[in-house]
Design an enzyme around this catalytic site. Structure first.
Site, PDB file in Angstrom:
ATOM      1  N   ASP A 187       3.468   1.101  10.915  1.00  0.00           N
ATOM      2  CA  ASP A 187       4.115  -0.216  10.124  1.00  0.00           C
ATOM      3  C   ASP A 187       5.777  -0.262  10.692  1.00  0.00           C
ATOM      4  OD1 ASP A 187       5.197  -1.680   7.609  1.00  0.00           O
ATOM      5  OD2 ASP A 187       3.069  -1.185   6.915  1.00  0.00           O
ATOM      6  N   HIS A 241       9.189  -2.736   4.564  1.00  0.00           N
ATOM      7  CA  HIS A 241       7.832  -2.502   4.292  1.00  0.00           C
ATOM      8  C   HIS A 241       7.177  -1.335   4.519  1.00  0.00           C
ATOM      9  CE1 HIS A 241       3.557  -4.286   5.418  1.00  0.00           C
ATOM     10  NE2 HIS A 241       4.091  -5.297   4.684  1.00  0.00           N
ATOM     11  N   SER A 572      -0.963  -6.387   2.158  1.00  0.00           N
ATOM     12  CA  SER A 572      -0.293  -5.234   2.645  1.00  0.00           C
ATOM     13  C   SER A 572       0.248  -3.918   1.365  1.00  0.00           C
ATOM     14  CB  SER A 572       1.383  -5.594   3.266  1.00  0.00           C
ATOM     15  OG  SER A 572       1.110  -6.127   4.426  1.00  0.00           O
TER      16      SER A 572
END
Length: 742
Positions: A187, A241, A572
């Site tokens: 990620d 994220h 996600s």
């Protein structure tokens, strides 16, 4: 090229201090064997105990004086009772000095309980039960937050921890779910300085990669980009994220959360708080695209670093059966690593599943809602609504003005929006001094708010076009705006439209809103199957992915003690729930292969656990939208069988052909007992027909049996007509079946 699918939904919360304590149960002395000691159970402290004496405490004594029904602690009779109870406790302390000298008294009580508390220091509670005048001895209960983390509740996380005797409180990671399991996060990197990833109590571990960004919780930090030297990027987590994803997987147990002074009544935990994490940054700095080569390098490094589970909350365009990213995922599964992958945020619509979530052996996630968020209240006569803010900011003072609903508009997609969608320029001055009421859809939020502001609006309210809570709105620099703008839920539309012409107020104080009636609604953005070319069922299963609260990097806020937190939405956010579940399953069942772990999660899911996007009230049964259902960690841990294929797709069958097609599924007994299971096919939808060759199977311990599943088009079936059904193995498992005439 694989690209990160990221829907930012920023909002913040803080944990409150509400507590719940397990009460004592006064059991008769003869119920205990003084020569044995039962171990402390969940929610108990084995180092401390409470000794309950037989005489009534002040609260229930018949000898005390009461005034207006309340015990008078100053009355002579009450003081006499307290003196007698004190003598009993002194006698007990003297007995302890002679018979249990290591036990040290830490507290004395006589009002609600007639009791003393002690630190055991190795003394068995069976010894304490032999003391004269003792009614009961119990390990001390442990306080835990009263409110439940809604994300964990929806996947039955805490319930699963309790079932497996994992700690639900406390600071010792060795007792937390997932301890000893390693999860790699491919990620944007993990900010190891966040309180979620404090390594206190974790074992000293060899740290890998760039150790400037590791500790004993985040044990690896590596960066992958073809221009590392040119761009001078590192493994440091700049974007939010990856840290958010990692928090959902493995945030330390009951980590307090706070931002902007807004409180929620729980402290978040990861699904598997005891795991150690590997940070594999393929989107370093502010780079938002990663090449397949970067992904391959990250996956290989994660495998070489010993990761048991890998999370890939990313996606790109599917490339059919020759998709090498999907092949890499399949091969890692065969090599012993469970890989959880996002299905994509390209919904609604069939054939929108992204790579590498399209991999047959990926544990692929669809997204459903968590009914909570932080936002503002909108009030007025007959108006009381909750509104999400997002990137348009919070008004510094309440905004009060007449509300004006935009005139209905017919947009280029052929749909009529009422109120209007606000995507075209509005007449100059038409909204001067008013709060604009706008429908969601067609164009960006910023486009709508920009047009409203140009027409004179002092604020804007966007009405959601799908069921459930509003979502935090993202802004677009192409349409600069200065006025406040919020979103309200679909259910609040009627009251706001009815208030047209009347004054309403958008309040300026943020609040936490919890709406359990909006839990489990399928996200409108969640991608649907089937996969391209091979037409497989994806997603495999659905998990919370709308308004998910988790950690974000410490540089994104000013609170360096509690840390930074945000609500994000996307598949996600659903994927790390599955990765965390896989880690807990691997912890409890270390002998299970990855395909068995995946089957345990997919084939025991809650079949009717997801609601439709449009109304939020009807069970969504389309397997191309929800796979096998909503993930359930309790059921996954209790799985008794595993299927070699967790779902069966017959793909496209020529519409003129009615000859049955067959595929096989092997069912394996995961238990040490022989079992006989009925085999049925039900919940059929569409014109095609499904069947199975056996009505029951008997499985020896660890044994297997093979089922032959059949599908046939109906005579005269139309092109692209889809059919589905469910294979049931009694109550042990269910699997989705699908076919299509082409």
């Amino acid at each position: 090229m694989s690209t990160l699918r990221l829907t930012r939904r920023l909002a913040t919360i803080v944990a409150s201090g509400a507590l719940l304590v397990s009460g004592l149960t006064a059991l008769p002395a003869q119920a205990f064997n003084p020569n044995t000691d039962a171990p402390a159970g969940p929610g108990q402290d084995a180092t401390r105990a409470t000794i309950l004496l037989a005489s009534d405490p002040v609260a229930t004594s018949a000898s005390v004086t009461k005034k207006n029904g309340k015990v008078d602690l100053n009355a002579a009779a009450t003081k006499a009772v307290r003196a007698q109870l004190n003598e009993q406790r002194n006698a007990l302390k003297k007995w302890l000095q002679s018979n249990a000298p290591k036990a040290k008294v830490t507290g004395e009580f006589d009002v609600a309980l007639n009791a003393v508390t002690v630190t055991l220091n190795g003394t068995g509670i069976g010894v304490l039960r032999t003391a004269p005048g003792v009614a009961a001895v119990e390990y001390e209960a442990i306080y835990t937050p009263q409110a439940v983390d809604p994300d964990l509740a929806l996947v039955k996380g805490v319930q699963a921890w309790q079932q497996s005797n994992f700690a639900t409180s406390g600071t010792n990671p060795s007792g937390w779910a997932g301890f000893g399991i390693k999860v790699g996060v491919v990620d944007t990197g993990i900010d190891f300085t966040h309180p979620c990833f404090n390594d206190a109590g974790f074992p000293a571990t060899t740290q890998l990669g760039d150790t400037r960004f590791t500790n004993n919780k985040v044990i690896a930090a590596r960066v992958f980009n073809n221009k590392i030297q040119q761009n001078k990027v590192t493994a440091q987590a700049i974007q939010s994220h990856g840290t958010h994803v990692a928090g959902t997987i493995g945030c330390n147990l009951l980590t307090p959360a706070a931002v902007s002074g807004v409180a929620i009544p729980y402290a978040p935990s990861g699904v598997a708080p005891g795991v150690q994490l590997g940070s594999y940054n393929v989107f370093p700095a502010n780079i938002e695209d990663a090449r397949s080569e970067d992904i391959f390098k990250a996956l290989q490094a994660a495998a070489e670093d010993g990761m048991d589970v890998i999370n890939m909350s990313l996606g790109g365009g599917a490339k059919g059966t020759n998709d090498l990213d999907s092949q890499a995922v399949n091969n890692l599964d065969k090599a012993g690593i469970v890989v959880a992958v996002a299905n994509g945020n390209e919904g609604p619509g069939y054939f929108t599943a992204g790579s590498p979530g399209t991999a047959e052996r990926a544990l692929t996630a669809g997204a459903s809602a968590v009914g909570h968020f932080v936002g503002l209240r909108v009030t007025g006569t007959n108006v009381d609504a909750s509104a999400a803010t997002g990137e348009f900011g919070v008004p510094t003072a309440p905004v009060t003005a007449p509300v004006a609903a935009l005139a209905p508009s017919q947009e280029s997609n052929g749909l009529t929006y009422d109120p209007g969608a606000g995507c075209a320029a509005l007449p100059a001055g038409s909204l001067t001094g008013k709060i604009a009421l706008i429908s969601r859809g067609v164009c960006t939020f910023s486009n709508k708010v920009f047009n409203a502001e140009k027409a004179g609006a002092v604020a804007a309210i966007v009405i959601n076009n799908v069921a459930g809570d509003p979502t935090a709105m993202a802004s677009d620099p192409l349409f600069p705006t200065t006025i406040p703008a919020v979103m309200v839920g679909q259910d609040d539309k009627a009251q706001l439209v009815a208030a047209a012409g009347s004054a309403i107020t958008i309040q300026s104080d943020l609040s936490y809103f919890r709406h359990p009636q909006y839990d489990n609604i399928l996200a409108g953005f969640s991608s649907w199957g089937p996969t391209t070319v091979d037409l497989q069922i994806k997603p495999d299963v659905v998990a919370p992915g709308v308004n998910v609260l988790s950690s974000v990097p410490m540089h994104t806020c000013t609170d360096k003690v509690v840390g930074c937190w945000a609500f994000f939405s996307g598949t996600s956010m659903a994927t790390p729930h599955l990765a965390g579940m896989a880690a807990v399953v691997r912890d409890v069942h270390p002998d299970w292969a990855p395909w068995q772990v995946r089957s345990a999660i997919i084939n025991t899911s809650i079949q009717d656990g997801v609601l439709d996007t449009k109304t939020g009230k009807v069970v969504e049964r389309d397997v191309m939208k929800v796979g096998s259902g909503r993930a359930d960690l309790v059921a996954s841990l209790n799985a008794t069988v595993a299927l070699s294929r967790p779902s069966v797709s017959f793909g496209g069958v020529p519409k003129g052909s009615t000859a049955p097609r067959t595929q096989q599924v092997t069912v394996t007994n995961l238990t040490a007992s022989t079992m006989t299971l009925p085999v049925t096919v039900g919940e059929k939808q569409g014109s095609g027909s499904f069947g199975v060759d056996k009505s029951s199977i008997t499985l020896a311990p660890g044994g297997s049996a093979t089922l032959t599943i059949s599908y046939a088009n109906a005579a005269g079936s139309h092109a692209n007509s889809m059919s589905q059904a469910q294979l049931h193995l009694g109550d042990a498992a269910h699997a989705a079946l699908w076919g299509m005439s082409k």
